[in-house]
Scaffold this active site. Structure first.
Site, PDB file in Angstrom:
ATOM      1  N   LYS A 147       0.865  -1.192   0.000  1.00  0.00           N
ATOM      2  CA  LYS A 147       0.000   0.000   0.000  1.00  0.00           C
ATOM      3  C   LYS A 147       0.890   1.227   0.000  1.00  0.00           C
ATOM      4  O   LYS A 147       2.061   1.145   0.399  1.00  0.00           O
ATOM      5  CB  LYS A 147      -0.873   0.011   1.260  1.00  0.00           C
ATOM      6  N   ASP A 184      -6.872   4.477  -4.756  1.00  0.00           N
ATOM      7  CA  ASP A 184      -7.598   4.320  -3.484  1.00  0.00           C
ATOM      8  C   ASP A 184      -8.247   5.689  -3.238  1.00  0.00           C
ATOM      9  O   ASP A 184      -8.425   6.468  -4.196  1.00  0.00           O
ATOM     10  CB  ASP A 184      -6.641   3.905  -2.349  1.00  0.00           C
TER      11      ASP A 184
END
Ligand code: NDP
Length: 449
Positions: free
Chosen positions: A124, A164
């Protein structure tokens, strides 16, 4: 070292990283039966290894705003675990981004990606850059500057980011352009690209649609159907609006969406044209509140959340910890029987305990929102073979993947004695399936990973 000792050690080290500790504890609490059945996990210190990322890159981003002033932001890429394949996970641009948030998201991503059954590891990244209120040129300059740093650490076969919160098609395009510019390679190094230059059809819809496909499987397991059900959705972003769209298409009534400013409630439910209008409105960064004057229906509730209304199903799809214990109680009191997490970790730990105690059918994000990363993995494979699938082909594959995730989580819940009188513990099941796939790979590799 036992799981509980590993947690103690982690808390001592990272007491300030509360989102990360919360995510780790959630997994730890549910995998003990699996751990007990596999002494080799303890021998190879699998849990202790998995809670520490392989590495974290931390970098500074200098860029110029429209006034020519130098701006400085922080950026990170957390490469958490590549046991099953290249690191894979999105980039988040939001002022709340820090290492704790990215480590929680990266940790979740390991097991989510394992659940898809596709060969992808977990990672991430992101920045504390706030895209809100920035001009298109500012966003472009920031994205270029961000990728100028990030490109050192990623590669199509090693680490493949995606979008995201705050990173959609526009931002992905700018970052992809900079990567191409620096490397002269046109590869699948980032997913969520535009269709026409390597993107997969259906990637935009995949997370929201996938969550609803997961929900359909949950309902079926209880001999119920989505048609006629009333649904609360939070958020008005990519996941929320596509989850709402699919619910509406399948005959459910969606009565709320929300954003960081408040909640829009329409007791008659949104129809497709109204939802399309909401998409356009949000894409233009305009207020949800305008809906009330535009359609002469609905209510705008400034600063409020959607959990106060009677409904059958809730799909929290905005951000982490958006439902606390009090709000979980509200949901239960309002008759909600199914909670499907479109967002990552939208329920606090207390809220999760509360809804599980009240036997609300609860699907954790790592299972329910895995459709996005699954289609990202399909984008990677389409990029590799340079052949593209139709919308319908990807949609069919997504349905199969979501059913497999549902069935494997339900199967593990049953196998390890967590299913009680038809109540399936999807949280325990999903954690055990995801963990087992990664743990078995780590054991096979010995002590390298
Ligand atoms: P978007 O940026 O498209 O939308 C986020 C939405 O949530 C916006 O409406 C935003 O409001 C709202 N929101 C964000 N932060 C807050 C907050 N603190 N309080 C209230 N509302 C807030 O993001 P996505 O839809 O892509 O992501 C939503 C969630 O889903 C995240 O948890 C993400 O990690 C998860 N997820 C996303 C995937 C994807 O494919 N995009 C895949 C898997 C999980 P506003 O518009 O006012 O900013």
């Amino acid at each position: 070292m036992s799981i509980s000792q590993a947690i103690e050690k982690l808390e001592a080290h990272y007491s300030h990283q509360y989102e990360f500790i919360q995510a780790v504890k959630e997994v730890a609490l549910t995998i003990q039966p699996l751990y007990d059945a596999h002494p080799e996990y303890e021998e190879f210190k699998v849990f202790e290894r998995l809670v520490e990322p392989d590495r974290i890159f931390n970098f500074r981003i200098n860029w110029e705003n429209d006034k020519g002033e130098v701006q400085v932001n922080r950026g990170w890429r957390v490469q958490f675990c590549n046991a099953l394949g290249p690191y894979k996970g999105g980039l988040r641009f939001h002022p709340t981004v820090n290492q704790s948030v990215l480590k929680f998201l990266g940790f979740e991503q390991i097991f989510k990606n394992a659940l898809t059954g596709l060969p992808i590891g977990g990672g991430k990244g992101g920045s504390d850059f706030d895209p809100k209120g920035k001009s298109d040129s500012e966003v472009r300059r920031f994205c270029y500057a961000f990728m100028r740093e990030l490109y050192h650490y990623i590669n199509k076969d090693m680490d493949v980011p995606a979008g995201d919160i705050g990173v959609g098609g526009r931002e992905v395009s700018y970052m992809f352009a900079m990567y191409k510019n620096l490397t002269r390679e046109s590869t699948g190094v980032i997913t969520g690209k535009g269709v026409g230059f390597g993107g997969s059809l259906m990637r935009t819809e995949a997370t929201g649609y996938g969550a609803v496909y997961f929900l359909e499987n949950m309902l079926k397991a209880q001999d119920e159907a989505i048609e006629g059900k009333t649904v609360l959705v939070s958020g008005a972003g990519n996941v929320s609006l596509h989850a709402a769209e699919k619910c509406i298409a399948l005959g459910a009534k969606v009565i709320t969406v929300s954003d960081s400013q408040g909640t829009l409630h329409d007791k008659n439910g949104f129809d497709k044209p109204k939802l399309d209008w909401l998409k356009t409105q949000k894409a233009a960064n305009k207020p949800l509140a305008d809906y009330v004057t535009k359609f002469g229906s609905g209510k705008w509730l400034a600063g409020q959340k959607p959990w106060q209304f009677k409904a059958d199903i809730a799909i929290p799809s905005a951000t982490q910890n958006e439902v606390n214990e009090e709000e979980a109680k509200q949901l239960v009191d309002n008759g909600v029987k199914y909670i499907v997490e479109g967002a990552n970790m939208p329920l606090t730990a207390d809220a999760v305990d509360y809804v599980r105690d009240y036997r609300v059918h609860y699907a954790p994000g790592k299972a329910a929102n895995a459709g996005g990363v699954a289609v990202s993995a399909l984008e990677m494979s389409q990029n590799s073979v340079r052949q593209y699938k139709t919308f319908e082909q990807v949609d069919e594959r997504l349905k199969v993947i979501m059913k497999d995730i549902h069935d494997s989580a339900a199967g593990a819940s049953e196998q390890y004695g967590q299913t009680d009188n038809g109540y399936i513990d999807y949280m325990a099941g999903a954690n055990m399936v995801g963990f087992k796939r990664v743990a078995d790979a780590l054991v096979a590799f010995g002590i390298l990973n």
